[in-house]
Enzyme design. Sequence first.
Site, PDB file in Angstrom:
ATOM      1  N   HIS A  73     -59.317  19.552   6.932  1.00  0.00           N
ATOM      2  CA  HIS A  73     -57.888  19.695   6.616  1.00  0.00           C
ATOM      3  C   HIS A  73     -57.036  19.461   7.858  1.00  0.00           C
ATOM      4  O   HIS A  73     -57.386  19.846   8.971  1.00  0.00           O
ATOM      5  CB  HIS A  73     -57.590  21.035   5.946  1.00  0.00           C
ATOM      6  CG  HIS A  73     -57.715  22.255   6.800  1.00  0.00           C
ATOM      7  ND1 HIS A  73     -56.687  22.721   7.584  1.00  0.00           N
ATOM      8  CD2 HIS A  73     -58.728  23.142   6.959  1.00  0.00           C
ATOM      9  CE1 HIS A  73     -57.058  23.837   8.192  1.00  0.00           C
ATOM     10  NE2 HIS A  73     -58.299  24.115   7.834  1.00  0.00           N
ATOM     11  N   ASP A 188     -58.137  25.061  14.160  1.00  0.00           N
ATOM     12  CA  ASP A 188     -58.404  25.189  12.733  1.00  0.00           C
ATOM     13  C   ASP A 188     -57.347  24.328  12.020  1.00  0.00           C
ATOM     14  O   ASP A 188     -56.221  24.773  11.842  1.00  0.00           O
ATOM     15  CB  ASP A 188     -58.306  26.654  12.320  1.00  0.00           C
ATOM     16  CG  ASP A 188     -58.384  26.875  10.826  1.00  0.00           C
ATOM     17  OD1 ASP A 188     -58.874  25.977  10.127  1.00  0.00           O
ATOM     18  OD2 ASP A 188     -57.936  27.942  10.362  1.00  0.00           O
ATOM     19  N   GLU A 221     -54.329  23.227   3.236  1.00  0.00           N
ATOM     20  CA  GLU A 221     -55.458  24.147   3.105  1.00  0.00           C
ATOM     21  C   GLU A 221     -55.036  25.577   3.398  1.00  0.00           C
ATOM     22  O   GLU A 221     -55.518  26.517   2.762  1.00  0.00           O
ATOM     23  CB  GLU A 221     -56.585  23.707   4.047  1.00  0.00           C
ATOM     24  CG  GLU A 221     -57.914  24.434   3.827  1.00  0.00           C
ATOM     25  CD  GLU A 221     -58.089  25.694   4.668  1.00  0.00           C
ATOM     26  OE1 GLU A 221     -59.103  26.396   4.475  1.00  0.00           O
ATOM     27  OE2 GLU A 221     -57.213  25.985   5.515  1.00  0.00           O
ATOM     28  N   HIS A 329     -55.717  30.961  13.892  1.00  0.00           N
ATOM     29  CA  HIS A 329     -54.524  31.531  13.245  1.00  0.00           C
ATOM     30  C   HIS A 329     -53.647  32.290  14.236  1.00  0.00           C
ATOM     31  O   HIS A 329     -52.785  33.078  13.829  1.00  0.00           O
ATOM     32  CB  HIS A 329     -54.889  32.431  12.057  1.00  0.00           C
ATOM     33  CG  HIS A 329     -55.368  31.680  10.860  1.00  0.00           C
ATOM     34  ND1 HIS A 329     -55.034  32.028   9.576  1.00  0.00           N
ATOM     35  CD2 HIS A 329     -56.155  30.578  10.744  1.00  0.00           C
ATOM     36  CE1 HIS A 329     -55.594  31.185   8.722  1.00  0.00           C
ATOM     37  NE2 HIS A 329     -56.288  30.292   9.416  1.00  0.00           N
TER      38      HIS A 329
END
Length: 362
Positions: A73, A188, A221, A329
């Site tokens: 993603h 990520d 995502e 995150h």
Amino acid sequence: MKIDRNEVVRLLERLSNAKGPSGFEDEVIDVARDFCDGWATVEENTLRDGLIVPNGTGLDDNRARPRVMMDAHGDEVGGMVRTIRANGTMGFVTLGRFPEGALCGQDVLVRNARGEWLHGTIGVKPPHFTSAAEKAAHVPPEMILDVGATSAEEARERFFLRIGEPFVVATQFTFDPERGIAVGKAFDCRAGVAAMLIALRELASRDDLSVDVVASVSAQEEVGERGVAAAARTLDPDVAYMFEGCPADDTFLVPDEVQTALHGGPMFRHFDRCMITNPRYQRFVLNAAEAAGLRVQESVREGGGTDGGPVHLMDVPCVVSGVPCRYIHTATSICAIDDVIESARVAVEVISRMTPEVICGF
């Protein structure tokens, strides 16, 4: 398989610095398109999925060989302007989940209506102005999105701010070549995108495969694995191989519980909140890596989800290869470049061993 380490670092740097919160992945797709120039086409759909088809590979229904879809993603956790206040500051919503307190005081880049990215901050009330009652209540402070405007009129007419515009953290990529450690934002899943692109280019150059390989840099995502389903409907795979920038757990668990550590190679999860991984496919991957002498890790996760969730419900066997990344995150993550490279190597080894008979056995 020869991999240029410096090229991987440069690719990861471009991907990490690209500004692509969920729904606004355009810059990430641009990086992928540049990397694929000359050997693959990259098209987009309305969700901002990047659909990558190597030259000589078609998407017609009369396929002669099974089709493998690789996916990583392209979006990152970020936010969106919700309100513009009388004093020029902004309220916002997050796109994806940040840990509590992770945004307080962070540098951010806010896009305005002219497409410019303005440098600002997530402001919080200084302790000098916090009342005793507020301190006693232990209520998290309100977070304020601020680029320096002093009125709503100035925010709109001089800064060209509008509701609905995105923001991302402003962290810039750095790399320590002596120790092989990368520090940046959005690993990520930009670490996964880098590994996937390197692997896809290698596979596209081979004429001895028993499968066709296509790929997606999927969108959204972080807000519920939305984009990958649209990508899968277009690419119509027989089997899928997902990449992730997955949360490393080696800095907050006791050694016996660690399942995803830096320098351990890609992590393959057997279970998370969205998928029980196909055990036959998973075993094929682990056996292929072992036979090739490549490092891998395994995990069973109680939380988290990946793009494997929607796609395996389409009756497409999926595995998820996670590049270990510390502190995903948040504004700044850490990963080892050898894990990105090893993730690409494992993918090439696994897909090179696939045959129609193997895939039917999944």
